[in-house]
Each structure stands twice: as C-alpha cells, then as structure tokens.
Design an enzyme around this catalytic site. Structure first.
Site, PDB file in Angstrom:
ATOM      1  N   THR A 161       0.873  -1.176   0.000  1.00  8.44           N
ATOM      2  CA  THR A 161       0.000   0.000   0.000  1.00  8.44           C
ATOM      3  C   THR A 161       0.905   1.218   0.000  1.00  8.44           C
ATOM      4  O   THR A 161       1.643   1.431   0.967  1.00  8.44           O
ATOM      5  CB  THR A 161      -0.898   0.015   1.254  1.00  8.44           C
ATOM      6  OG1 THR A 161      -1.622  -1.206   1.309  1.00  8.44           O
ATOM      7  CG2 THR A 161      -1.874   1.181   1.200  1.00  8.44           C
TER       8      THR A 161
ATOM      9  N   LYS B 228      -8.032   1.392  -3.179  1.00  7.06           N
ATOM     10  CA  LYS B 228      -7.735   0.960  -1.799  1.00  7.06           C
ATOM     11  C   LYS B 228      -7.880   2.117  -0.808  1.00  7.06           C
ATOM     12  O   LYS B 228      -8.538   1.979   0.227  1.00  7.06           O
ATOM     13  CB  LYS B 228      -6.310   0.393  -1.754  1.00  7.06           C
ATOM     14  CG  LYS B 228      -5.716   0.312  -0.377  1.00  7.06           C
ATOM     15  CD  LYS B 228      -5.526  -1.083   0.112  1.00  7.06           C
ATOM     16  CE  LYS B 228      -5.146  -1.061   1.588  1.00  7.06           C
ATOM     17  NZ  LYS B 228      -5.183  -2.343   2.211  1.00  7.06           N
TER      18      LYS B 228
ATOM     19  N   LYS C 254      -2.032   4.962   8.559  1.00  9.55           N
ATOM     20  CA  LYS C 254      -1.214   5.012   7.341  1.00  9.55           C
ATOM     21  C   LYS C 254      -2.109   5.240   6.113  1.00  9.55           C
ATOM     22  O   LYS C 254      -1.844   6.104   5.282  1.00  9.55           O
ATOM     23  CB  LYS C 254      -0.434   3.694   7.185  1.00  9.55           C
ATOM     24  CG  LYS C 254       0.301   3.605   5.856  1.00  9.55           C
ATOM     25  CD  LYS C 254       0.924   2.239   5.564  1.00  9.55           C
ATOM     26  CE  LYS C 254       1.454   2.246   4.132  1.00  9.55           C
ATOM     27  NZ  LYS C 254       2.147   1.031   3.743  1.00  9.55           N
TER      28      LYS C 254
END
Ligand code: NAD
Length: 290
Positions: free
Chosen positions: A87, A162, A237
């Site tokens: 990611t 995402k 994050k």
C-alpha cells in the site's frame, strides 16, 4: 513461472509461501534477512529479480518501493512484469509504473485487503491498476494468493481504490463508535442500538460485520480485547495516504481529514498503537465533550 519476491514481512512471507505451494519457482529477498521455507534466498533485490518472469514487491511505503524499483527495473527482462502489492501513495505507484513501462516491462499496482489472515489462507482481495496485458500476466498469481482480483483501471487505480475504500472505512468506524458512546450516555442498551441500526439506514460494514461493541453483533476484535484485526496504526497510514492523494488531486475531503487527525491523536498521543482500529469505541467512552 520464475518469480522474484521482494519484502518478506508479515504479508509477503505467507504470500510467497503460497506461490511456492502452487509450484512456482520463487526467489526472495528481504532487507531484514528474513527467509521463507521453499523460497530461494537471494542476496539483493536485483539478484531476486534477475531472470524472473514476474517480480512481486510487498514493502512498507512508496519511498522504499521507488528505491527497490530503481534496483530491479534495469535487471529485468523485457516483457516481464513488476507487480507491487504494497500500500503506497498513488504518485509513487504511477511513477514506478511509468519507469517500468519505459524499460519495456509490464507494471501492475495491486494493493490488497484481507490482512495477514488472508495472506496466509490465500484469500486476499487484489485491487489492480495497469494495462490489460499487465493485469493478464499477474492474474494467475493473484488467483493463488487471493480469492478476488479487480482490474480497477490504469496505473495507480489499484492504490486509488484501496485508499478511497479505507477512507470510507475509517470515517465510518469513527461515526459508529461515537454513536455508540452517545447512545451509552443516553441510556440506550447497546444490543438494542445494534438491533435498530444494523437494520436501519445507519447500517454499515463497521456496525454489521465488525461491530466495535464487545458482545454485540458477530465476533469481532472487540470480543478479543481489541487485539488487531486491523491495527489503528495501519488505518492511520491509509488515511494519511488518502489525504496525500486528496492534496495532490485537489479533492475536498473534510471527513477523511478529520478521521486522519483522530487516528493520529489516538495512535501517537494516546494508547491506540497496537490496538484494533475499532478501539475508538473505548476511547470515546472515556471522554466528554471538553
Ligand atoms: P512488514 O513491515 O511486516 O514487511 C515489510 C518488509 O519489507 C519487512 O520485512 C522489511 O524488512 C522489508 N523491507 C523494507 N525495506 C526493504 C528493502 N529496501 N528491500 C527489501 N525488503 C525491504 O509489513 P507488512 O505488514 O508485510 O505490510 C506490507 C505492505 O502491505 C505495507 O505496504 C502494508 O501497508 C500493506 N498491507 C498490510 C496489511 C496487514 O494487515 N499487515 C494489510 C493490507 C496491506
């Protein structure tokens, strides 16, 4: 296939192990010297990538991805694919894809959801960005490591999907937790609150499938002392990546911004680190308006 696998951490190690189990020849490298049974250990990223049909990366962030890409792209054979499952920020994903394509490689950004449990069980969901040819080359490997792969669009589209999903998730978790805390103070029974909301217009995945209140709804980390699950710091994050992308694309995301600030406070100034992201409920429970 000959596969190079770079980044054998909590996610990468079980993903690489599943590729070995499916009969692929996997050579791996991790900067921390991690080794995985059945994965041939290489001495560097470039050694792991040399001669590979596909190189998969599973790394902590975009800066590290860019530095690993600088090492592996020059040694990869034309037509091979660079598949990043980390990611990372959308800009890094796009920059690495452009660099790979300029070198005659196929490139896919394919972040995952499903966590370490999904990585071990081979049930991850992949959200992929890249050309049709790049996606087609990576798809058989996604089918081994996961149960679903969605081709979301061009380079960066996987990362975009995402972080948009996880921005909704973070915002919705906070809304669900603050509503439970308010309901408590209004004297409403938590089970009744769940019974109403889970079948009314306030329903959501965070209420119905991952209820932050212990003993209410299906089994969730709340029933296990808020052990993650999905850790608050990983949510932070992803929320930060969503805000970095919003900044870069000039998108107005006030709720995402507020969620990022709250998770930052929880993880960095309070006791949220190491807890599931649904532990926002006990956090709100302890607080008043002041
Ligand atoms: P991790 O920290 O366990 O693993 C990352 C690995 O990369 C480490 O073993 C580290 O030594 C290695 N590494 C760092 N720099 C390197 C370099 N230059 N060359 C080679 N190896 C290097 O992290 P993780 O939990 O496996 O997560 C990996 C990625 O997947 C992250 O981007 C994370 O956001 C994402 N992700 C994690 C989860 C989860 O539940 N853990 C879920 C979805 C997505």
């Amino acid at each position: 296939m000959k596969i190079g696998f770079i980044g054998l951490g909590n996610m990468g190690a079980p993903m690489a192990a599943n590729l070995v189990k499916a009969g692929h020849e996997v050579t791996g490298f991790d900067a921390a010297g991690v080794t995985v049974t059945g994965v041939q250990a290489a001495s560097s990223s470039s050694a792991a990538a040399t001669g590979a049909d596909v190189v998969i990366t599973m790394l902590p962030n975009g800066a590290i991805l860019r530095s690993v890409a600088d090492e592996v792209i020059p040694v990869m054979s034309k037509g091979a694919a660079l598949v990043d499952c980390s990611t990372v920020d959308v800009d890094s994903a796009r920059a690495v894809a452009a660099q790979a394509e300029a070198a005659g490689l196929l490139a896919v950004d394919a972040p995952v959801s499903g966590g370490t449990g999904g990585a071990t069980a081979g049930t991850l969901t992949f959200m992929a960005g890249g050309t049709d040819a790049a996606f087609a080359k990576a798809k058989p490997l996604f089918d081994i490591m996961g149960q679903k792969a969605v081709h979301c669009g061009d380079a960066g589209a996987g990362q975009a999907a995402k972080i948009c999903n996880n921005m909704i998730l973070g915002v919705t978790m906070i809304a669900t937790c603050e509503a439970f805390a308010l309901a408590d103070k209004l004297g409403l029974d938590r089970q009744k609150m769940f019974d109403v909301v889970s079948t009314s217009s306030g329903y959501s995945w965070t209420m119905n499938a991952y209820c932050p209140a212990p003993g209410v709804g299906p089994q969730s980390p709340a029933d296990n002392g808020y052990q993650p699950g999905f850790a608050a710091e990983l949510m932070l994050k992803d929320l930060r990546l969503s805000q970095q992308a919003a900044q870069s694309a000039d998108a107005d995301t006030p709720m995402g911004q507020a969620a990022a600030a709250l998770y930052a406070q929880f993880v960095e100034a309070e006791d949220g680190k190491g807890k599931d992201f649904s532990a926002m409920l006990p956090r709100f429970e302890k607080r008043g308006r002041g």
